[in-house]
Motif scaffolding. Structure first.
Motif, short mmCIF file in Angstrom:
data_model
loop_
_atom_site.label_atom_id
_atom_site.label_comp_id
_atom_site.label_asym_id
_atom_site.label_seq_id
_atom_site.Cartn_x
_atom_site.Cartn_y
_atom_site.Cartn_z
N GLY A 1 25.77 20.60 -21.61
CA GLY A 1 25.27 19.57 -22.23
C GLY A 1 26.09 17.93 -22.06
N ARG A 2 24.60 17.85 -22.32
CA ARG A 2 24.77 16.06 -22.36
C ARG A 2 24.91 15.20 -23.82
NH1 ARG A 2 27.49 17.83 -19.11
NH2 ARG A 2 26.85 18.14 -16.28
N ILE A 3 25.49 14.69 -24.12
CA ILE A 3 24.84 13.90 -25.20
C ILE A 3 25.73 12.25 -24.87
CG2 ILE A 3 25.84 13.23 -28.11
CD1 ILE A 3 27.15 16.43 -27.96
N VAL A 4 24.30 12.18 -25.27
CA VAL A 4 24.98 10.07 -25.25
C VAL A 4 23.69 9.29 -26.62
CG1 VAL A 4 23.35 8.53 -23.63
CG2 VAL A 4 23.61 10.37 -22.62
N ASN A 5 24.80 8.95 -26.22
CA ASN A 5 24.52 7.68 -27.65
C ASN A 5 24.47 6.38 -27.43
OD1 ASN A 5 25.52 9.88 -29.95
ND2 ASN A 5 27.57 9.29 -28.61
N ILE A 6 23.16 6.22 -27.75
CA ILE A 6 22.83 4.32 -27.83
C ILE A 6 23.51 3.78 -28.58
CG2 ILE A 6 20.59 2.57 -27.61
CD1 ILE A 6 18.93 4.99 -26.94
N THR A 7 24.99 3.11 -28.31
CA THR A 7 25.23 1.60 -28.53
C THR A 7 25.29 0.79 -29.17
OG1 THR A 7 27.25 2.07 -28.14
CG2 THR A 7 26.72 4.17 -29.69
N SER A 8 26.31 0.09 -29.07
CA SER A 8 25.28 -1.51 -28.56
C SER A 8 26.40 -2.24 -28.59
CB SER A 8 25.58 -2.24 -29.81
OG SER A 8 24.63 -3.80 -29.77
N LEU A 9 26.65 -3.32 -27.44
CA LEU A 9 27.66 -4.46 -26.60
C LEU A 9 28.63 -5.11 -27.76
CD1 LEU A 9 28.48 -5.58 -24.12
CD2 LEU A 9 27.45 -7.81 -24.52
N SER A 10 27.31 -4.93 -29.15
CA SER A 10 28.56 -5.71 -30.44
C SER A 10 29.57 -4.77 -30.17
CB SER A 10 27.25 -5.35 -31.43
OG SER A 10 27.54 -4.03 -32.35
N VAL A 11 29.65 -3.22 -30.44
CA VAL A 11 31.13 -2.69 -30.27
C VAL A 11 32.32 -3.23 -29.76
CG1 VAL A 11 32.14 -0.52 -30.14
CG2 VAL A 11 29.77 -0.14 -31.21
N TYR A 12 32.37 -3.88 -28.92
CA TYR A 12 33.16 -4.82 -27.63
C TYR A 12 32.72 -6.10 -28.40
CZ TYR A 12 33.09 -1.59 -24.62
OH TYR A 12 34.37 -0.42 -23.70
N THR B 1 29.22 16.73 -22.69
CA THR B 1 29.87 15.46 -22.15
C THR B 1 29.60 14.52 -23.11
OG1 THR B 1 28.71 14.99 -20.79
CG2 THR B 1 29.52 15.52 -19.92
N ILE B 2 30.17 13.87 -23.66
CA ILE B 2 29.56 13.23 -25.02
C ILE B 2 29.80 11.44 -24.31
CG2 ILE B 2 29.19 12.16 -27.70
CD1 ILE B 2 31.06 14.71 -28.00
N ASN B 3 28.80 10.27 -24.28
CA ASN B 3 28.72 9.48 -23.48
C ASN B 3 28.11 8.44 -24.67
OD1 ASN B 3 30.71 9.18 -21.09
ND2 ASN B 3 29.47 11.19 -20.78
N ASN B 4 28.29 6.69 -24.32
CA ASN B 4 27.74 5.81 -25.45
C ASN B 4 27.26 4.78 -23.97
OD1 ASN B 4 29.06 6.70 -27.97
ND2 ASN B 4 30.71 6.34 -26.99
N LEU B 5 25.98 4.60 -24.26
CA LEU B 5 24.61 3.53 -23.95
C LEU B 5 25.70 2.46 -24.51
CD1 LEU B 5 21.81 5.39 -21.44
CD2 LEU B 5 24.12 4.33 -20.87
N LEU B 6 25.98 1.33 -23.88
CA LEU B 6 26.29 -0.08 -24.97
C LEU B 6 24.73 -1.40 -23.81
CD1 LEU B 6 28.64 1.45 -25.03
CD2 LEU B 6 29.71 -0.76 -25.48
#
Ligand SMILES: NC(=O)c1ccc[n+]([C@@H]2O[C@H](COP(=O)([O-])OP(=O)(O)OC[C@H]3O[C@@H](n4cnc5c(N)ncnc54)[C@H](OP(=O)(O)O)[C@@H]3O)[C@@H](O)[C@H]2O)c1
Length: 259
Positions: free
Chosen positions: A133-144, A177-182
């Motif tokens: 399983g591959r889970i990718v969340n598109i979030t934002s640089l604004s998280v940082y 896996t679970i990852n976020n793209l910022l």
């Protein structure tokens, strides 16, 4: 490089344009069958057909607002056993935080935090069973790093990041896996909306403000949806099973810290 995911199946939310479309293109190029989503039927149909023609994969169109339970149900019916889930949506309109009423705040949290959590809940046990399983969340640089006017987006996505971080650790031993793209600043319709907001606030023309913004990016330009999509495809690849719980900035060096 063959990413080892030919024949796998992906649900990609909010993928008829922009970053979601970039992820869809990159996964289709790797031979992944897709469920494509967006609210505008005509744009969605055109994107789906272009992807089918370009890459020869199966593309199922699910029209509608991804935050609605009935749309989520249709996404999962169209692909009950996905190997890949890319969580994405449009992001709340930029606004002075004083103008956000309760309804707007709840809508932002629903779109950017609750919806990806609900979809993750819908797919993760099957992924665990199938040991992929591959889970990718598109979030934002604004998280940082905060971006004025995008406070609701930043807050909801930071909540999502923390929520998912704990879950990532509980499923890593099942090759899930679970990852976020910022994204920092990438060339899509959305960036034109936020640039217009910034230009008006700074009393500058769109062009001058945009050029000033580009200069602040060490790469000297906006990123492309293709660059973004390729990073997503790698995180979804057979070779990324040891990368989980990460926040990968796609920002041309914009984030100032070394860490
Ligand atoms: N581009 C950037 O530089 C950047 C930077 C930071 C964060 N982000 C975030 O990344 C995400 C994607 O941005 P983008 O630049 O790709 O935006 P975009 O170019 O505006 O594309 C958004 C896509 O999502 C679809 N969509 C929007 N709301 C939806 C919903 N509720 N349900 C289903 N589909 C929906 C849109 O189609 P329809 O309108 O037809 O539904 C479109 O396909 C957003 O959350 C944005 O805030 C982007």
């Amino acid at each position: 490089m063959d990413l080892g995911i030919r024949g796998r199946k992906a649900i990609i939310c909010a993928s008829s344009r922009g970053l979601g479309r970039g992820c869809a293109e990159a996964l289709a190029e790797e031979g992944v069958d897709l469920v494509l989503n967006g609210r505008d039927k005509a744009i969605l149909a055109k994107a789906a057909e272009e992807i089918r023609q370009a890459w020869g994969v199966k593309v199922t169109e699910i029209e509608g607002d991804v935050s609605l339970p009935e749309v989520q149900e249709r996404l999962l019916l169209a692909c009950p056993d996905p190997d890949i889930l890319v969580n994405n949506n449009g992001g709340p309109p930029p606004k002075n935080f004083r103008q956000l009423d309760r309804k707007a705040i709840l809508e932002g949290v629903t779109q950017n935090m609750v919806t990806p959590i609900e979809l993750m809940q819908g797919v993760i046990d099957g992924m665990i069973e199938r040991r992929f399983g591959r889970i990718v969340n598109i979030t934002s640089l604004s998280v940082y790093t905060s971006i004025p006017g995008l406070d609701l987006s930043s807050g909801a996505r930071a909540g999502l990041t923390s929520f998912m971080a704990g879950i990532a650790k509980t499923v890593a031993n099942r090759n899930v896996t679970i990852n976020n793209l910022l994204p920092g600043k990438l060339d899509t319709d959305r960036i034109r909306v936020t640039t217009k907001f910034g230009a008006e606030k700074s009393r500058m023309s769109f062009e001058d403000y945009s050029a000033q913004q580009d200069k602040q990016i060490p790469a000297g330009r906006l990123g492309t949806t293709e660059e973004f999509g390729k990073a997503c495809a790698f995180l979804c690849s057979a070779y990324a099973g040891y990368i989980t719980g990460q926040n990968l900035r796609i920002d041309g060096g914009l984030y100032p810290s070394a860490f």
